[in-house]
Design an enzyme around this catalytic site. Structure first.
Site, PDB file in Angstrom:
ATOM      1  CG  HIS A  92      -1.794 -18.758 -18.763  1.00 53.93           C
ATOM      2  ND1 HIS A  92      -3.005 -18.732 -18.118  1.00 53.93           N
ATOM      3  CD2 HIS A  92      -0.872 -19.031 -17.810  1.00 53.93           C
ATOM      4  CE1 HIS A  92      -2.826 -18.988 -16.839  1.00 53.93           C
ATOM      5  NE2 HIS A  92      -1.537 -19.164 -16.606  1.00 53.93           N
ATOM      6  CG  ASP A  94      -5.845 -20.722 -20.138  1.00 56.80           C
ATOM      7  OD1 ASP A  94      -4.756 -20.128 -20.107  1.00 56.80           O
ATOM      8  OD2 ASP A  94      -5.939 -21.948 -19.935  1.00 56.80           O
ATOM      9  CG  ASP A 124      -2.270 -18.862 -12.601  1.00 57.55           C
ATOM     10  OD1 ASP A 124      -1.699 -18.770 -13.698  1.00 57.55           O
ATOM     11  OD2 ASP A 124      -2.682 -19.940 -12.143  1.00 57.55           O
ATOM     12  CD  GLU A 158      -0.416 -22.738 -17.279  1.00 58.67           C
ATOM     13  OE1 GLU A 158       0.454 -23.448 -16.763  1.00 58.67           O
ATOM     14  OE2 GLU A 158      -1.447 -22.399 -16.657  1.00 58.67           O
ATOM     15  CD  GLU A 159      -4.412 -21.861 -15.088  1.00 59.14           C
ATOM     16  OE1 GLU A 159      -4.045 -22.970 -14.648  1.00 59.14           O
ATOM     17  OE2 GLU A 159      -4.052 -20.784 -14.590  1.00 59.14           O
ATOM     18  CG  ASP A 185       1.706 -18.932 -15.441  1.00 56.67           C
ATOM     19  OD1 ASP A 185       1.029 -18.253 -14.648  1.00 56.67           O
ATOM     20  OD2 ASP A 185       1.363 -20.047 -15.840  1.00 56.67           O
TER      21      ASP A 185
HETATM   22 ZN   LIG Z   1      -0.700 -19.870 -14.823  1.00 53.68          ZN
END
Ligand SMILES: [Zn+2]
Length: 463
Positions: A92, A94, A124, A158-159, A185
């Site tokens: 991801h 974001d 991340d 995702e976040e 992730d």
């Molecule tokens: Zn993540």
């Protein structure tokens, strides 16, 4: 093929500084998905990544769009032919928000300090999927192709819990269609030991209420003769726990082979002490014949997250009418949350102290855990790739919490080999201030991906 992979890995290593520069460039855009004022940043980063993927030799680089959703970036390289397996790589783009006052450096400008790259999203998850881009580029530059087919899917939400990812799966099934998935992730147990995530715990809440009086009573007049609901509530909660304070209801059997393997996870007292910010003189709970990974990832757990016990600002010398608590319960991977709820409920309802009225209600939207058995030729290929790049096969790890996208992939694609890895380590402080990526991990992740494509191409997957 292993010989060719070693040559490609050397080429990727020679281009390592360029990979760090690319990563650092992406990290300058504050693509914070939870904040609508940054939605344009998420879109700007997605468009830049799409253009880069096209420029680096990937095909059909494009944005997947749905109403009310931030886009996913996808691209592919499918020239290895129909007999070669297709790998889906998920990551991801974001970011979590930042509290600038707690950062030592600008969160949106990557800074290298002592072998770690500091920036929001470094580990991340920008570093996760960029490690694949670097591996793909090295293969294309060295050999003109990849040993297998590859699809890249980079999510923009995702976040915030991947609220639209299942809609993307339904609307664009061909973007997900593959023989093996690498979901990049997750975390490594240390910078020396690569982690393969195979389980999540589920989560539900219980509201517990105790009632005894229809009006508050004078504690001097009635103390010793009528129940104190606060004490009754605490005694009921204590019933659920053992002498160490752990949930004792609903424990599960964990396979012996898993327990033996979990002894390789470097979750030492020092790691727990530092990671959980224990005060001097306070110790981690005793292991009582189980390993720390088993307690943290494979057994159910309970936390008191709210109460209506009398507070300092509501202090009065009275016996109260009612007291309640909300208990947050983590469900063991593979455990049925309803069974665990039933066992806890029975324990709370049985034989109430002083005959107090006890009410137990399960909260909304319980989440199941997830338990995966990594078996078959794909995981033998994974072991070979990681031995060649990290000098260590992956160690199976779990997550004590819940990650919505993982649970979703597990539910939708659980019959495929799902390789959950990543570039985080215990010092990465993902979601916290001063997030960082260990550059030795990033380097090994790129090499692991180079080898992984070669090993998956020849392991007999899908035959
Ligand atoms: Zn993540």
């Amino acid at each position: 093929m292993p010989h060719r992979a070693a040559t490609v890995a050397r080429r990727a290593d020679a281009a390592f500084d360029a990979a760090v520069a690319r990563l650092s460039d992406y990290l300058t855009i504050p693509a914070i998905s939870c904040d609508p004022s940054h939605a344009d940043d998420v879109r700007r980063l997605a468009a830049r990544i799409r253009d880069d993927l096209a420029a680096r030799g990937l095909h059909r680089a494009r944005l997947l769009e749905l109403d009310g959703a931030l886009p996913c970036v996808v691209a592919e390289w499918l020239e290895a032919g129909p007999d070669a397996p297709t790998i889906l790589v998920y990551g991801h783009l974001d970011l979590q928000p930042v509290e600038r006052e707690h950062w030592r450096t600008d969160p949106h400008e990557a800074v290298e300090v002592d072998g770690r790259l500091y920036a929001r999203g470094a580990a991340d998850d920008m570093g996760g999927w960029v490690s694949h881009l670097a591996a793909v580029e090295a293969w294309l530059a060295e050999t003109g192709g990849l040993p297998c087919n590859l699809k890249l899917l980079i999510e923009g939400e995702e976040e915030i819990g991947s609220p639209n990812l299942e809609r993307f799966m339904d609307a664009f099934p061909e973007a997900f269609d593959s023989d093996v998935m690498v979901l990049t992730d997750c975390e490594n147990p240390s910078t020396m030991v690569p982690g393969l995530t195979v389980s999540l715990r589920g989560l539900f809440e219980i509201d517990l209420t105790v009632e005894a009086l229809s009006a508050d009573g004078h504690s001097g007049l009635w103390g010793n003769m009528v129940p104190d609901v606060s004490v009754a509530l605490m005694r009921l909660v204590a019933r659920l726990t053992d002498e160490d304070g752990r949930l004792r209801v609903g424990r599960v059997e964990v396979p012996e082979a898993w327990v033996v393997g979990s002894e390789r996870v470097p979750l030492t007292t020092e790691v727990i002490r530092g990671g959980a910010h224990l005060l001097d003189g306070v110790d981690p709970l005793p292991l009582r014949g189980r390993t720390a990974p088993e307690w943290m990832w494979r057994q159910p757990a309970m936390t008191v997250v709210a109460t209506t016990l009398p507070t300092h600002d509501r202090k009065k010398n009275a016996l109260r009418t009612t007291a309640s608590a909300t208990l947050s319960v983590r469900v063991a991977p593979g455990q049925d949350w309803r069974e665990l709820y039933g066992a806890i409920r029975d324990e709370l309802m049985r034989d109430p102290p002083g005959g107090v009225r006890v009410t137990v209600v399960a909260g909304d939207s319980p989440g199941e855990g997830w338990l995966y058995e990594p078996r078959g030729v794909a995981f033998e290929a994974v072991d070979r790739a990681y031995s060649a790049s990290w000098g260590s096969p992956m160690v199976q790890v779990g997550v004590g919490g819940s990650i919505p996208f993982v649970a979703l992939f597990g539910r939708r694609f659980g019959d495929l080999p799902l390789i959950l890895n990543g570039v985080m380590d215990p010092q990465s402080t993902a979601h916290g201030p001063n997030e960082s990526l260990d550059l030795s991990v990033f380097r090994k992740a790129i090499a692991a991906n180079v080898h992984l494509y070669a090993e998956l191409a020849t392991c007999g997957l899908g035959q």
